[in-house]
Design a protein around this motif. Structure first.
Motif, PDB file in Angstrom:
ATOM      1  N   GLU A 194     -40.246 -40.350 -14.972  1.00  0.00           N
ATOM      2  CA  GLU A 194     -41.349 -39.889 -14.119  1.00  0.00           C
ATOM      3  C   GLU A 194     -41.196 -38.413 -13.740  1.00  0.00           C
ATOM      4  O   GLU A 194     -42.187 -37.689 -13.660  1.00  0.00           O
ATOM      5  N   ASN A 195     -39.952 -37.977 -13.532  1.00  0.00           N
ATOM      6  CA  ASN A 195     -39.712 -36.586 -13.141  1.00  0.00           C
ATOM      7  C   ASN A 195     -39.798 -35.606 -14.306  1.00  0.00           C
ATOM      8  O   ASN A 195     -39.892 -34.401 -14.093  1.00  0.00           O
ATOM      9  N   SER A 196     -39.745 -36.114 -15.540  1.00  0.00           N
ATOM     10  CA  SER A 196     -39.761 -35.212 -16.703  1.00  0.00           C
ATOM     11  C   SER A 196     -41.098 -35.206 -17.445  1.00  0.00           C
ATOM     12  O   SER A 196     -41.216 -34.573 -18.481  1.00  0.00           O
ATOM     13  N   LEU A 197     -42.097 -35.893 -16.905  1.00  0.00           N
ATOM     14  CA  LEU A 197     -43.389 -35.975 -17.597  1.00  0.00           C
ATOM     15  C   LEU A 197     -44.071 -34.609 -17.682  1.00  0.00           C
ATOM     16  O   LEU A 197     -44.176 -33.908 -16.675  1.00  0.00           O
ATOM     17  N   PRO A 198     -44.568 -34.253 -18.869  1.00  0.00           N
ATOM     18  CA  PRO A 198     -45.322 -33.008 -18.972  1.00  0.00           C
ATOM     19  C   PRO A 198     -46.715 -33.130 -18.346  1.00  0.00           C
ATOM     20  O   PRO A 198     -47.319 -32.134 -17.969  1.00  0.00           O
ATOM     21  N   ASP A 199     -47.188 -34.371 -18.228  1.00  0.00           N
ATOM     22  CA  ASP A 199     -48.508 -34.642 -17.642  1.00  0.00           C
ATOM     23  C   ASP A 199     -48.402 -35.984 -16.928  1.00  0.00           C
ATOM     24  O   ASP A 199     -48.056 -36.998 -17.544  1.00  0.00           O
ATOM     25  N   LYS A 200     -48.672 -36.011 -15.645  1.00  0.00           N
ATOM     26  CA  LYS A 200     -48.541 -37.244 -14.854  1.00  0.00           C
ATOM     27  C   LYS A 200     -49.457 -38.363 -15.347  1.00  0.00           C
ATOM     28  O   LYS A 200     -49.216 -39.532 -15.076  1.00  0.00           O
ATOM     29  N   LEU A 201     -50.514 -38.043 -16.079  1.00  0.00           N
ATOM     30  CA  LEU A 201     -51.414 -39.075 -16.611  1.00  0.00           C
ATOM     31  C   LEU A 201     -50.809 -39.818 -17.809  1.00  0.00           C
ATOM     32  O   LEU A 201     -51.365 -40.800 -18.265  1.00  0.00           O
ATOM     33  N   PHE A 202     -49.661 -39.350 -18.309  1.00  0.00           N
ATOM     34  CA  PHE A 202     -48.991 -40.035 -19.422  1.00  0.00           C
ATOM     35  C   PHE A 202     -48.412 -41.381 -18.980  1.00  0.00           C
ATOM     36  O   PHE A 202     -48.170 -42.248 -19.810  1.00  0.00           O
ATOM     37  N   TRP A 203     -48.151 -41.556 -17.702  1.00  0.00           N
ATOM     38  CA  TRP A 203     -47.412 -42.718 -17.192  1.00  0.00           C
ATOM     39  C   TRP A 203     -48.250 -43.428 -16.142  1.00  0.00           C
ATOM     40  O   TRP A 203     -48.573 -42.856 -15.104  1.00  0.00           O
ATOM     41  N   LEU A 204     -48.592 -44.675 -16.401  1.00  0.00           N
ATOM     42  CA  LEU A 204     -49.304 -45.464 -15.398  1.00  0.00           C
ATOM     43  C   LEU A 204     -48.354 -45.783 -14.250  1.00  0.00           C
ATOM     44  O   LEU A 204     -47.193 -46.158 -14.495  1.00  0.00           O
ATOM     45  N   ARG A 260     -43.993 -49.729 -20.880  1.00  0.00           N
ATOM     46  CA  ARG A 260     -42.904 -49.087 -20.136  1.00  0.00           C
ATOM     47  C   ARG A 260     -41.848 -48.537 -21.093  1.00  0.00           C
ATOM     48  O   ARG A 260     -40.646 -48.657 -20.870  1.00  0.00           O
ATOM     49  N   CYS A 261     -42.335 -47.931 -22.175  1.00  0.00           N
ATOM     50  CA  CYS A 261     -41.452 -47.342 -23.179  1.00  0.00           C
ATOM     51  C   CYS A 261     -40.943 -45.993 -22.675  1.00  0.00           C
ATOM     52  O   CYS A 261     -41.734 -45.139 -22.285  1.00  0.00           O
ATOM     53  N   MET A 262     -39.641 -45.836 -22.680  1.00  0.00           N
ATOM     54  CA  MET A 262     -39.068 -44.602 -22.141  1.00  0.00           C
ATOM     55  C   MET A 262     -37.724 -44.297 -22.789  1.00  0.00           C
ATOM     56  O   MET A 262     -36.935 -45.196 -23.056  1.00  0.00           O
TER      57      MET A 262
END
Length: 168
Positions: free
Chosen positions: A23-33, A95-97
């Motif tokens: 969550e802290n490394s997302l380039p765009d917050k919309l990538f992660w529900l 929830r692929c990470m």
């Protein structure tokens, strides 16, 4: 040495730490529900969720889940008009990470293979997944696993998603 195995409740803290890293490394917050409370409460309920992870000794460096319930993916099936026909025969990969430092090591492909096998053992015939249209890495991983894009939708009113499907 990397090992793929089911994530148990005794590794809950490691899973939460990985989620926070992602969550802290997302380039765009919309990538992660966002993770809903009900979803998180069922992370270790085998009738609801089956999580696998890649471990580097004790460190959880990647994870992916297989969801078996309408709460998780019913909206995707409804958006393609297939809820009644497919729900009993479908599971969702989600929830692929992968930790940023471990990307490009094909962990997602390996985990998807494990999840597809688990889906088949549970009698599921189809796998569904969603990814943000601009999340190239996620989309590439799903396509590499054999999933085909079948539609696009908006989840929760703001999260654009491509819907993918394949036979389990």
């Amino acid at each position: 040495m990397f090992e793929i195995k089911k994530i148990g409740v005794d590794e809950a803290d490691r899973l939460k730490a990985l989620i926070a890293d992602i969550e802290n490394s997302l380039p765009d917050k919309l990538f992660w529900l966002p993770i809903k409370e009900k979803e998180e409460a069922n992370f270790f309920n085998d009738e609801w969720t089956y999580f696998v992870g890649v471990f580097d000794r004790e460190d959880l460096v990647a994870a992916a889940a297989l969801f078996f319930n309408e709460f998780e993916f019913g909206d995707s099936l409804r958006s393609i008009g297939m809820e009644r026909e497919l729900f009993p025969f479908c599971a969702e990969i989600g929830r692929c990470m992968v930790k940023p430092s471990c990307r490009g090591m094909n962990f997602m492909s390996s985990m998807i293979e494990v999840l597809a096998k688990e889906a088949r053992t549970r009698g599921k015939k189809y796998l569904i997944a969603t990814a943000h249209p601009q999340n190239t890495a996620s989309r590439r991983s799903l396509e590499k696993a054999g999933m085909k894009k079948i539609a696009e939708t908006i989840k929760c009113g703001i999260y654009p998603r491509c819907i993918y499907m394949m036979k389990a």
